[in-house]
Write a protein that holds these residues in place. Sequence first.
Motif, short mmCIF file in Angstrom:
data_model
loop_
_atom_site.label_atom_id
_atom_site.label_comp_id
_atom_site.label_asym_id
_atom_site.label_seq_id
_atom_site.Cartn_x
_atom_site.Cartn_y
_atom_site.Cartn_z
N GLN A 1 0.83 -1.22 0.00
CA GLN A 1 0.00 0.00 0.00
C GLN A 1 0.86 1.26 0.00
O GLN A 1 0.50 2.27 -0.62
CB GLN A 1 -0.93 -0.01 1.22
CG GLN A 1 -2.06 -1.04 1.06
CD GLN A 1 -2.71 -1.42 2.38
OE1 GLN A 1 -2.07 -1.34 3.44
NE2 GLN A 1 -3.97 -1.84 2.33
N THR A 2 2.00 1.22 0.69
CA THR A 2 2.89 2.38 0.73
C THR A 2 3.43 2.68 -0.66
O THR A 2 3.47 3.84 -1.09
CB THR A 2 4.04 2.13 1.73
OG1 THR A 2 3.48 1.91 3.02
CG2 THR A 2 5.00 3.31 1.78
N LEU A 3 3.83 1.62 -1.37
CA LEU A 3 4.33 1.84 -2.74
C LEU A 3 3.20 2.32 -3.66
O LEU A 3 3.38 3.26 -4.45
CB LEU A 3 4.97 0.56 -3.30
CG LEU A 3 5.47 0.68 -4.73
CD1 LEU A 3 6.50 1.80 -4.87
CD2 LEU A 3 6.07 -0.64 -5.21
N ALA A 4 2.03 1.68 -3.53
CA ALA A 4 0.89 2.06 -4.38
C ALA A 4 0.55 3.54 -4.19
O ALA A 4 0.34 4.26 -5.16
CB ALA A 4 -0.32 1.18 -4.05
N LYS A 5 0.55 3.98 -2.93
CA LYS A 5 0.22 5.39 -2.65
C LYS A 5 1.28 6.30 -3.26
O LYS A 5 0.96 7.33 -3.85
CB LYS A 5 0.11 5.60 -1.14
CG LYS A 5 -0.48 6.95 -0.80
CD LYS A 5 -0.49 7.24 0.68
CE LYS A 5 -0.67 8.75 0.87
NZ LYS A 5 -0.11 9.23 2.13
N TYR A 6 2.54 5.92 -3.12
CA TYR A 6 3.63 6.78 -3.62
C TYR A 6 3.56 6.92 -5.15
O TYR A 6 3.76 8.01 -5.68
CB TYR A 6 4.98 6.23 -3.20
CG TYR A 6 6.14 7.16 -3.53
CD1 TYR A 6 6.46 8.22 -2.68
CD2 TYR A 6 6.89 6.99 -4.69
CE1 TYR A 6 7.51 9.09 -2.98
CE2 TYR A 6 7.94 7.87 -5.00
CZ TYR A 6 8.24 8.90 -4.14
OH TYR A 6 9.27 9.75 -4.43
N VAL A 7 3.30 5.80 -5.84
CA VAL A 7 3.24 5.89 -7.30
C VAL A 7 1.87 6.35 -7.79
O VAL A 7 1.69 6.60 -8.98
CB VAL A 7 3.64 4.55 -7.99
CG1 VAL A 7 5.08 4.19 -7.67
CG2 VAL A 7 2.72 3.42 -7.61
N GLY A 8 0.91 6.46 -6.86
CA GLY A 8 -0.40 6.97 -7.22
C GLY A 8 -1.19 6.03 -8.12
O GLY A 8 -1.94 6.48 -8.99
N LYS A 9 -1.00 4.70 -7.92
CA LYS A 9 -1.72 3.73 -8.75
C LYS A 9 -2.42 2.71 -7.86
O LYS A 9 -2.03 2.48 -6.72
CB LYS A 9 -0.73 2.99 -9.67
CG LYS A 9 -0.20 3.89 -10.79
CD LYS A 9 0.70 3.12 -11.72
CE LYS A 9 1.26 4.05 -12.80
NZ LYS A 9 2.50 3.51 -13.38
N THR A 10 -3.44 2.07 -8.42
CA THR A 10 -4.13 1.01 -7.70
C THR A 10 -3.62 -0.33 -8.22
O THR A 10 -3.75 -0.62 -9.41
CB THR A 10 -5.65 1.12 -7.94
OG1 THR A 10 -6.06 2.43 -7.57
CG2 THR A 10 -6.40 0.08 -7.11
N PRO A 11 -2.99 -1.14 -7.36
CA PRO A 11 -2.45 -2.41 -7.85
C PRO A 11 -3.57 -3.35 -8.28
O PRO A 11 -4.63 -3.41 -7.67
CB PRO A 11 -1.70 -2.96 -6.63
CG PRO A 11 -2.27 -2.27 -5.45
CD PRO A 11 -2.76 -0.94 -5.92
#
Lengths: 357, 357
Positions: A84-94
């Motif tokens: 979730q931390t990476l998803a939030k940083y890149v601004g994408k929904t996995p």
Amino acid sequence: MKLRAEELGLLARGAAVLGTGGGGDPHIGKLLAERAVREHGPVEIVAVGDLPDDACVLPVAMMGAPTVMVEKLPSADQISVAVQTLAKYVGKTPTHIACIEAGGVNSTVPVIAAAQLGLPLVDGDGMGRAFPELQMVLPTLAGIEATPMSIVDEKGNRGVFDTVTNEWAERLARSATVDMGCSAIVSLYAMTGAEIRGAFVAGTLSKCVALGRAIERAQSQHSDPVAAVVDELGGRLLHVGKVVDVQRRTTTGFARGDATVDGLDASHGEVMVLRFQNEHLVAELAGTAVATTPDLIIVLDTESGEPITTEALRYGHRVSVLAAPADERWHSPAGIELVGPRYFGYDLDPIRALETV
Amino acid sequence: MKLRAEELGLLARGAAVLGTGGGGDPHIGKLLAERAVREHGPVEIVAVGDLPDDACVLPVAMMGAPTVMVEKLPSADQISVAVQTLAKYVGKTPTHIACIEAGGVNSTVPVIAAAQLGLPLVDGDGMGRAFPELQMVLPTLAGIEATPMSIVDEKGNRGVFDTVTNEWAERLARSATVDMGCSAIVSLYAMTGAEIRGAFVAGTLSKCVALGRAIERAQSQHSDPVAAVVDELGGRLLHVGKVVDVQRRTTTGFARGDATVDGLDASHGEVMVLRFQNEHLVAELAGTAVATTPDLIIVLDTESGEPITTEALRYGHRVSVLAAPADERWHSPAGIELVGPRYFGYDLDPIRALETV
């Protein structure tokens, strides 16, 4: 295809075979994943070929020294927080989760993320085996950036790195891992489905389950489980013996060391030395290398065929040492530069598993 | 009030006095800030009392060993990238820039950020002096979190940390700083205007300019510049002498060491030893501590009154050592726990600058 709780032991065991000593204890990986699947239901497995081109795939893994991982387990939500931390940083929904390497824990950590987040898991990985450093993946050879990456510990500390090379990602994340207590959860190499198809080894999870099943079948039929693994992998048996010495040190965030295996039976009178950094890197017989990275050097319990990780190796273990071919991309000049013996400080040309019989 | 290029030398010099040996070389700080102000125009200075309650203030600083900072300068955009990386992570648009500590470089790095980003700069700082570790700020005492924080190097590597305590932020950022070559730019302690008012020392930049001006005036009038600083700070002169020995080592991302100052003139026959970790922490006369952190221990060139940073101390320097009172909040029990002598390994109760005359 669904991955159910009863297959997780097979998966973890097969992944520990491909993990070549690294990637963490399969028993711990199995227990953690079983809990997640029991709680959240079976995980859907998607073939690499079936991924939509624009899928947003986030691989997740444990980083650090396996000697520490066996004592310091991830917290309940640490794995999904990393994603979730990476998803939030890149601004994408996995849309999918993936394994970056095959290994006892590192094949089941993504199962936990997939179960907790309710996402399908890609049937593949970024190496076809395990390697100790995070830039050592086929996506690096394909020009894919490791970062942005997240790193999360069990205390609630989180970090994100965005680096100029994948080697810089390794360096910064390794220091953070050491600070975090020598093990952490990372999510990195965010890729599209199209990128995964170009850079991943397809079918790794299925292969791990098949390997685990071959070992289980040989055990229940009282046939030779080591031979079953050799058959399944297309490898060869290098040595049979008894562990008589293990030198092990946990330094700079890795489990490093050497193991000496006195020959028994067909190997009687021969002494093998295994050199490892999380994973087995070089196997020597009478002082001469007979197998090296990037090909797989695998240590199995001779009796049961169970894979033995480098941190579990101990005096008296009866073991069989196997070599098996790595994904052919690892034998390219760029692959050898990234993970060949010289990178790890051994002044050797790589020796292929099937080169000398 | 506007900060123009011609005041930057005064600011850097005065900040190096309050920097108590740390915070970086004032000459380098001045040159870097002058370039930014020449290019982008004067920087508007806003009094702490005039900040809107809902202002989004992002402090920015150089982190690392001053011994390294003098040789490895920040890249053109490294400072503003640190602010922008934090702003993006927290999803806010900064309205003001601030200094987290007073110091030759760390009072001018925020000037560069403010000039490049076209934002006003807060007339205040988080310590009223300099301290070596990032949790050592009055905002920590006020319960404000250091993170999310950004860390950026001159090669283009970027990181963000979000930690459970400010001590964890120091630990992770210190390791990253060491990896990045022992100096990096950080942006941290994002605060509202209301929080700044509760947690900052007001008026630091004005005070630095006034200190710098007092030194300059004494120089041009051939009066005693050391006495001018003592007057301006309300401190006292501890020792006058000649540096006869400096032991210095750059370890774990800090410049640590001891300097020995043989007494001259009024201090004839007395030997002072200064203990430092970036900043001066303890001053001893004949083996007995006479001033300690959190109060300020300041080393000036006896002739010119120019502040001498710990990394610039060298054999033969004629120096005057001063003590001056720290912001009173540092003398609270929590303040002493955070930055008192025992934190740094000296088994001493804090000695106030004006305690023994």
